[in-house]
Scaffold this active site. Structure first.
Site, PDB file in Angstrom:
ATOM      1  N   GLU A 430       0.831  -1.214   0.000  1.00 28.50           N
ATOM      2  CA  GLU A 430       0.000   0.000   0.000  1.00 28.50           C
ATOM      3  C   GLU A 430       0.861   1.259   0.000  1.00 28.50           C
ATOM      4  OE1 GLU A 430      -2.959  -0.385   3.097  1.00 28.50           O
ATOM      5  OE2 GLU A 430      -3.958  -1.997   2.011  1.00 28.50           O
ATOM      6  N   GLU A 522      -3.696  -9.224  -0.083  1.00 25.70           N
ATOM      7  CA  GLU A 522      -4.210  -9.081   1.288  1.00 25.70           C
ATOM      8  C   GLU A 522      -5.734  -9.047   1.209  1.00 25.70           C
ATOM      9  OE1 GLU A 522      -2.110  -6.109   3.691  1.00 25.70           O
ATOM     10  OE2 GLU A 522      -4.012  -5.629   4.661  1.00 25.70           O
TER      11      GLU A 522
HETATM   12  C1  GAL Z   1      -4.211  -2.905   5.349  1.00 22.76           C
HETATM   13  C2  GAL Z   1      -2.713  -2.839   5.625  1.00 22.76           C
HETATM   14  C3  GAL Z   1      -2.351  -3.699   6.821  1.00 22.76           C
HETATM   15  C4  GAL Z   1      -3.304  -3.440   7.956  1.00 22.76           C
HETATM   16  C5  GAL Z   1      -4.703  -3.702   7.490  1.00 22.76           C
HETATM   17  C6  GAL Z   1      -5.751  -3.542   8.570  1.00 22.76           C
HETATM   18  O1  GAL Z   1      -4.634  -1.916   4.513  1.00 22.76           O
HETATM   19  O2  GAL Z   1      -1.997  -3.277   4.522  1.00 22.76           O
HETATM   20  O3  GAL Z   1      -1.029  -3.427   7.224  1.00 22.76           O
HETATM   21  O4  GAL Z   1      -3.143  -2.127   8.354  1.00 22.76           O
HETATM   22  O5  GAL Z   1      -4.996  -2.786   6.462  1.00 22.76           O
HETATM   23  O6  GAL Z   1      -7.018  -3.710   8.047  1.00 22.76           O
END
Ligand code: GAL
Length: 829
Positions: A430, A522
């Site tokens: 991100e 993710e």
């Molecule tokens: C994502 C991020 C993670 C964590 C997660 C929580 O956007 O990549 O590190 O923060 O959100 O939902």
């Protein structure tokens, strides 16, 4: 400090050579070759936090205490609302820490090269040996090595190494980082002619069932002041059997490095796979005048794979869906100080659930994690950065980007590229620059570096979604337009397009990126507190910050329902996500946020919450219910898991869920009376009954073709009455590192888990060992993980016992007011 290299006399070496040539096999086993490195973890002195900034005055301090590394000083502190790290960083303080160690070096080593390797120091370490400055390393997650031989005293005179660790500028992380020498330290002693640090690169350019070609690129370093003629032999072992070897003669100039290429073949190779993670070992030996002067071992795997536009991830010719989880590096109550057994336990718990992939979010992991993934069979996405130049928190690595990113990335690639388990490099998570032209320049630079050091694995990045995730329906035109703004995605730097979240958009991927494979880097970000359930389970709640349930002492504030019904607005429930991933072949797989809860980032809450709610497993290592949804989908194991507990107010309406597999239907009985048969329809992943509570026994029976497959029962518990201790391993090694993870259950008089019990439990240990962690998995608890007492959460608590170096019996006792105590024996051998 003793080195453990064995020198062979030339006669023996000659004989061996003869044997190799004549018999084609070698009597030596893989383990007969020495590891060059020895542990340098014990007996450090540590000094925390005061105004002393200078290495020349720190020595005079009287506040030193002795400890072994890996060590994390932050986890020893108090949770603090005012901590500069913020609740996002776990509300534990950083600070300035000093480590020093005094040691002697054998006189005979004075002709050799001695180096010290730190696997990771968080962060901004500076190192001195005998007053000589060795260097600085801002990045806390990468390993580094300094040669110390020129500055050492040999023989009886002492040496002193000093390490300054500056984690005082906060916040510098979006999650709990830990502070200190939190990974292993090693001393390596070699001949002046030796394989360089991370000096081997083993690849398998062509792999078929019949034959695998194996290539070695080996960098030899000559630190002699004269050129050297040497022989380099690389031998491949499978377990203890020699498979093949190649030999090459070289002449290497004085004070020079030389990289040589060798090639060989392995007939009928045993391929590395998730189910059978078979490894080979390459042993590199350098000989001068028939005397072996250096030996270096490299484990590697033989496998072939590709990411296919239509079929996703193909491993050894077979389609494999990546069922992965993201993991941060902390180990719950142990903080960030790595312990191999604690990592292994996490991976075991994940394997049992059916997980086959790990994403090292968002930084290079401890080397031990990768070694375990090689041995246990995980598909690793090795990630380099959470930010590039643009910071996410005020003092983070973005500040060091310009000076360090190139070296840090190269070192990660050199360190990690032989691991059989790594299948992808992620150049960032991100990254804010993904939306502008800077992002294109940086992505291309990082991709070029990565390809220079490893062409065998594809590059991806975990990119922010192209659409506003609050949209439930996605308009293709809008989605296409949004993709235009994602400059990294369009830059051509990536071999695989990786999105975080946005499962609604996966279907449009092929239209937007024709010809490029896809991975869900993710997913999910579901939120759950183990063992806590909201009465109605079938409404989805999206919480960024939950204001409606304010935390007050004694209220169940800052708790989240463990039905799979709560998610972040940018995420999705576990079931919704898996349904999409499982449907399409072109989706290579997913890495769920997250496998385990971690310290920090307590979304959807702020203080007083200090650890995360995202885990499928809580901070103590206890599975939340959704663990069994995955197990029912991802493993062959027959599953029937019903929840919640059965202790409610009389007449209260309760939803009962069942995760099951290998059956057509499940029938539920309350106190012997059927409350209905349910079966999953369409893409359902669970079944549900809604009934008024009545104390007694809930029993579920799963059936296939009318025959019972499994039965499962939950009973109403009476008042808490006694404690029960269960060790994951009741025999541990007397190596001073090994751990036994002991679960405490609070039971009623009949042995039923008391699901709302939150007694404070006191622990004591007799024998040569120590209690090194206590934890209940409660994100709101501010009790120290390092104490000897802890309050249970919903009937459960964990205590971790560590061995010392003496064998014997450890006796662990748990006591709580008004409850019958329990004792367990752990054998140390
Ligand atoms: C994502 C991020 C993670 C964590 C997660 C929580 O956007 O990549 O590190 O923060 O959100 O939902």
């Amino acid at each position: 400090m003793k080195h453990n290299k064995k020198y062979l006399n030339s006669g023996l070496a000659l004989l061996m050579l003869l044997a190799i040539t004549l018999l084609g096999s070698c009597s030596k086993k893989k383990d007969d070759f020495s590891d060059r490195k020895v542990s340098f973890n014990s007996d450090w002195s540590f000094h925390l936090n005061d105004s002393i900034q200078d290495k020349d005055t720190i020595g005079a301090s009287t506040k030193w205490r002795t400890l072994n590394v890996p060590h994390d000083w932050s986890v020893e502190g108090k949770f603090d609302e005012k901590s500069p790290a913020g609740y996002g960083g776990g509300a534990l303080n950083g600070g300035l820490g000093w480590y020093k160690k005094t040691f002697k070096v054998n006189a005979e080593d004075s002709t050799k090269i001695t180096s010290i390797t730190f696997d990771g120091v968080y962060k901004n370490s500076q190192v001195w040996i005998n007053g000589h400055y060795l260097g600085k390393r801002p990045n806390g997650y990468i390993g580094f090595q300094y040669e110390i031989s020129p500055y050492l005293n040999y023989g009886d005179k002492n040496n002193e190494i000093i390490v300054k660790v500056d984690n005082s500028k906060q916040p510098n992380s979006r999650w709990y980082s830990g502070s200190g020498i939190f990974r292993n330290v090693w001393i390596e002693t070699t001949d002046k002619l030796h394989v360089a640090q991370w000096g081997t690169y083993v690849t398998t350019p062509k792999v078929t069932a019949e034959k695998a070609s194996v290539s070695f690129e080996t960098t030899i370093q000559n630190q002699n002041t004269a050129s050297k003629k040497a022989t380099v032999t690389t031998t491949i072992f499978k377990e203890d059997t020699k498979v093949t070897s190649v030999t090459q003669n070289i002449t290497i100039a004085a004070n020079a490095n030389q990289t040589i290429k060798q090639q060989t073949q392995v007939e009928t190779p045993i391929l590395w796979s998730v189910e059978k993670p078979e490894l080979y070992t390459a042993v590199t030996e350098i000989s001068v005048d028939d005397k072996i002067v250096d030996q270096y071992k490299t484990d590697f795997g033989i496998r072939n794979f590709k990411f296919d536009v239509d079929k996703g991830f193909i491993l050894n010719g077979k389609q494999v869906k990546i069922k992965g989880v993201c993991l941060h590096h902390d180990l719950g109550p142990l903080g960030s100080a790595i312990n191999t057994r604690a990592i292994e336990r996490q991976l075991e718990i994940m394997k049992e659930m059916g997980v086959n992939g790990i994403r090292t979010s968002h930084n290079p992991p401890a080397p031990e994690l990768l070694e375990l993934c090689d041995k246990m069979g995980f598909i690793v996405m090795d990630e380099a950065f959470d930010m590039w130049k643009q910071t996410k928190t005020k003092y983070d690595y973005g500040n060091d980007w310009d000076k360090w990113h190139k070296k840090d990335l190269i070192d990660q690639l050199l360190r990690d590229r032989n691991h059989a388990s790594i299948f992808m490099w992620s150049i960032g998570n991100e990254i804010p620059e993904q939306w502008n032209e800077d992002g294109v320049t940086i992505a291309k630079e990082l991709a070029a570096i990565t390809r220079q050091y490893d062409k065998t694995r594809p590059i991806t990045a975990a990119m922010n979604p192209p659409v506003n995730m609050n949209l439930d329906g996605v308009n293709l035109q809008f989605e296409k337009a949004a993709v235009q703004y994602n400059k990294i995605a369009k830059s051509g730097a990536l071999d695989i397009i990786g999105y975080n979240y946005a499962h609604q958009t996966y279907e449009y991927h092929k239209q937007n990126f024709p010809g490029i494979p896809f991975i869900a880097t993710e997913t999910t970000s579901g939120l759950q507190t183990r063992g806590y359930y909201d009465a109605v389970s079938d409404t989805i709640k999206k919480w960024p910050v939950r204001w409606d349930l304010k935390f007050t002492e004694g209220n169940p504030g800052n708790t989240v329902s463990a039905y799979d019904q709560v998610q972040t607005p940018w995420g999705s429930t576990h079931e919704a996500t898996w349904k999409v991933i499982k449907k399409h072949d072109f989706l290579s797989g997913m890495y769920i946020w997250t496998g385990f809860d971690y310290i920090g980032e307590p979304t959807p809450y702020e203080w007083p919450s200090i650890s995360s709610y995202f885990g499928i497993v809580d901070l103590a290592g206890f599975p939340k219910d959704v663990y069994y949804m995955y197990q029912s989908e991802w493993t062959d194991k027959t599953v029937l898991h019903i929840f919640p507990h059965w202790n409610w107010k009389p007449g209260q309406t309760v939803d009962i869920w069942a995760y099951y597999n290998n059956a057509d239907e499940v029938e539920l009985f309350l106190n012997g009376k059927s409350v209905g048969v349910r079966s999953k329809k369409g893409d359902d992943l669970h079944v549900m009954w809604r009934i008024p509570f009545q104390p007694g026994t809930l029993k579920a029976i799963s059936r296939k073709n009318g025959k019972t497959v499994l039965e499962s029962e939950i009973k109403t518990a009476e008042d808490p009455s006694k404690l029960k201790l269960t060790a994951d391993r009741s025999t541990i090694k007397a190596d001073g590192n090994d751990l036994s993870f002991v679960t405490v259950d609070i039971l009623d008089a009949k042995g039923i888990l008391a699901p709302n019990a939150n007694n404070e439990i006191n622990f004591s240990l007799k024998g040569n060992g120590k209690i090194v962690g206590v934890c209940s998995g409660d994100p709101v608890s501010h009790e120290s993980y390092k104490g000897s007492k802890h309050t249970a959460l919903n009937g459960k608590c964990l205590v971790i016992v560590q061995s010392e170096t003496k064998t014997g019996r450890l006796e662990l006792t748990a006591k709580a007011n008004g409850l019958k105590q329990a004792t367990i024996v752990i054998t140390v051998e």
